[in-house]
Enzyme design. Structure first.
Site, PDB file in Angstrom:
ATOM      1  N   TYR A   1       0.998  -1.301  -0.150  1.00  0.00           N
ATOM      2  CA  TYR A   1       0.118  -0.273   0.413  1.00  0.00           C
ATOM      3  C   TYR A   1       0.282   1.653  -0.192  1.00  0.00           C
ATOM      4  O   TYR A   1       0.545   2.286   0.611  1.00  0.00           O
ATOM      5  CB  TYR A   1      -0.995   0.077   1.287  1.00  0.00           C
ATOM      6  CG  TYR A   1      -1.903  -0.984   1.215  1.00  0.00           C
ATOM      7  CD1 TYR A   1      -3.323  -1.469  -0.021  1.00  0.00           C
ATOM      8  CD2 TYR A   1      -2.008  -1.725   2.111  1.00  0.00           C
ATOM      9  CE1 TYR A   1      -3.447  -2.238   0.039  1.00  0.00           C
ATOM     10  CE2 TYR A   1      -2.971  -3.408   2.226  1.00  0.00           C
ATOM     11  CZ  TYR A   1      -3.801  -3.006   1.285  1.00  0.00           C
ATOM     12  OH  TYR A   1      -4.464  -4.716   0.883  1.00  0.00           O
TER      13      TYR A   1
ATOM     14  N   TYR B   1     -14.515  -4.805   3.704  1.00  0.00           N
ATOM     15  CA  TYR B   1     -13.368  -5.479   2.604  1.00  0.00           C
ATOM     16  C   TYR B   1     -12.812  -7.053   3.050  1.00  0.00           C
ATOM     17  O   TYR B   1     -13.490  -7.397   3.986  1.00  0.00           O
ATOM     18  CB  TYR B   1     -11.883  -4.348   3.758  1.00  0.00           C
ATOM     19  CG  TYR B   1     -10.753  -5.475   3.256  1.00  0.00           C
ATOM     20  CD1 TYR B   1      -9.738  -4.625   2.034  1.00  0.00           C
ATOM     21  CD2 TYR B   1     -10.173  -5.913   3.281  1.00  0.00           C
ATOM     22  CE1 TYR B   1      -8.977  -4.827   1.288  1.00  0.00           C
ATOM     23  CE2 TYR B   1      -8.873  -6.291   3.050  1.00  0.00           C
ATOM     24  CZ  TYR B   1      -8.363  -5.757   1.753  1.00  0.00           C
ATOM     25  OH  TYR B   1      -7.105  -6.489   1.824  1.00  0.00           O
TER      26      TYR B   1
ATOM     27  N   LYS C   1      -5.725 -14.957   8.463  1.00  0.00           N
ATOM     28  CA  LYS C   1      -4.994 -13.731  10.066  1.00  0.00           C
ATOM     29  C   LYS C   1      -4.423 -15.163  10.999  1.00  0.00           C
ATOM     30  O   LYS C   1      -3.667 -15.205  11.162  1.00  0.00           O
ATOM     31  CB  LYS C   1      -5.796 -12.737   9.815  1.00  0.00           C
ATOM     32  CG  LYS C   1      -5.516 -12.054   8.369  1.00  0.00           C
ATOM     33  CD  LYS C   1      -7.153 -10.480  10.077  1.00  0.00           C
ATOM     34  CE  LYS C   1      -5.878  -9.763   8.744  1.00  0.00           C
ATOM     35  NZ  LYS C   1      -4.972  -9.041   7.605  1.00  0.00           N
TER      36      LYS C   1
END
Length: 432
Positions: A24, A152, A282
């Site tokens: 990003y 998201y 995750k």
């Protein structure tokens, strides 16, 4: 060919900036990067010897803290046996053990496990499952998805197509993405009084387009990277009812909420519902290696399989090393007083972040489980604010208007106090 022949950390950082593209960021224009040489418990050790408290759990994954002896032991034991083997036509004990643990801790009707590489890929697999399921049922026209704004679900193309189309991170790719249906984001807060009107727009969309919609996908209770919003559990109960009424699958993206983060083992437990498909990532391998899973019901799996194979198969699917650590992580979590730890973290975060509400430039402060959020009125300047957090002895990675933390579950009250006081101090200095 560029070669790394550097000897000092300053030279290494300069080489990094010249050759490595970080997430990003515009190449060469991102905020300062900080070299890490070690990690233990809730601390990261910088190359200059400073130790800073990690409030991010390495993008929410390191739930047991760094360098945990149980997880290290599992990794060492497995790598001496077999680091990797293809999963096509073969199987192994770590995958079986992990799948057994996942089936045991997820809602009763979730009993089929497909391993994937990352959270984004688990969402891709979930979308494929939904489309193949509807096709196998004889409804190939049900090929679109319904979701809510502010969501998201990842950075791959299928996942991007169900991220927020206006305020998300992927507007450059919108001409190439499939067109799906978007309802307004839930408005009722987690502890607010339920308003039936909150789901009315989604209900109308679903009723009008049920013949096109294969599945609804959303993050349960917490809209994560799309805004860190916490919404009412009744929204999920109503959604489950609507999906059943219209014969539409419900996909819950538990990548951020799964394995205890909100105070329940899974976000859907706040509503007492079960999805048709669940995505995990995750926390699954506790930050040791990339690993994810897409879980589903016998009905979904058997319906698809009656017509042929599920069309997905990553090279590193069910990597034995990752699966061994993940199975050990789930055992460690279940043996620990994780619910008490999350409750303590929630109380500590509420106490520590409360003073932020009175600071200039702060729009809202909210906490749920082991998630603390300070929402500002304007986007943060990452180049300016990131070094200030490091100078304050903490690692916090803001985005947009949000300064948030999702710490390891083992973080103690004094460490949370250090973390939250640093946040308040940096916000006060930066927004004054």
């Amino acid at each position: 060919m560029a070669q790394l022949t550097t000897t000092t950390w300053q030279q290494k950082i300069e080489w990094d900036r010249a050759h490595i593209w970080h997430p990003y960021t515009a190449f060469g224009k991102g905020p300062e990067v900080f070299p890490i040489v070690g990690a233990d418990g809730v601390y990261l050790t910088l190359a200059d010897g400073r130790r800073i408290i990690d409030g991010m759990a390495s993008w929410w994954s390191v739930i047991h803290g760094y360098n945990h002896p149980r997880l290290n032991e599992a990794a060492h034991a497995q790598i001496d046996r077999m680091a990797h083997v293809m999963f096509g036509g073969l199987t192994h004990e770590p995958a079986i053990n992990l799948a057994e643990a996942l089936v045991d801790i997820t809602p009763d009707s979730i009993e089929r496990v497909f391993f994937a590489d990352s959270g984004s890929v688990s969402v891709e697999v979930a979308i494929k499952m939904a489309l193949q399921y509807q096709h196998a049922r004889g409804f190939p026209e049900k090929h679109r998805l319904l979701t809510v704004r502010g969501g998201y679900h990842g950075d791959t193309f299928g996942a991007m197509a169900v991220c927020d189309p206006v305020n998300g991170m992927h507007e450059w790719f919108s001409p190439m993405l499939p067109r799906h249906f978007f309802a307004p984001a839930p408005r009722c807060g987690f502890n607010a009084t339920w308003d039936p009107e909150d789901i009315r727009a989604l209900e109308e969309l679903l009723s009008a387009h049920a013949d096109e919609i294969a599945a609804v996908i959303l993050e349960p209770i917490v809209q994560g990277t799309g805004g860190m919003r916490f919404y009412h559990s009744q929204y999920l109960r109503e959604l489950r009812r609507l999906c059943d009424t219209h014969q539409v699958l419900l996909i819950l993206d538990e990548i951020a909420t799964g394995l205890g983060r909100t105070g329940k083992m899974f976000g859907c437990e706040h509503a007492g519902i079960t999805p048709d498909i669940m995505c995990l990532g995750k926390t699954l391998s506790a930050g040791y290696m990339t690993l994810a899973a897409t879980l589903t019901t016998a009905d979904v799996a058997d319906t698809i399989s009656a017509r042929g194979p599920l069309m997905h198969g990553p090279t590193y699917m069910a990597n034995p090393l990752a699966c061994a650590v993940a199975a050990a992580s789930i055992s460690l979590l279940r043996e620990s007083p994780w619910q008490e730890r999350i409750a303590d973290l929630e109380a500590d975060l509420r106490l520590g972040l409360a003073p932020c509400a009175a600071l200039p430039g702060v729009a809202d402060v909210r906490v749920l489980g082991a998630i603390g959020v300070v929402e500002l009125e304007a986007p943060v300047d990452m180049v300016h604010i990131q070094p200030k957090f490091v100078e304050a002895g903490v690692w916090v990675r803001p985005f947009g208007k949000l300064i948030y933390v999702m710490p390891p579950y083992i973080m103690q009250s004094d460490q949370v106090a250090t973390l939250t006081s640093a946040i308040a101090r940096v916000i006060g200095e930066s927004c004054a």
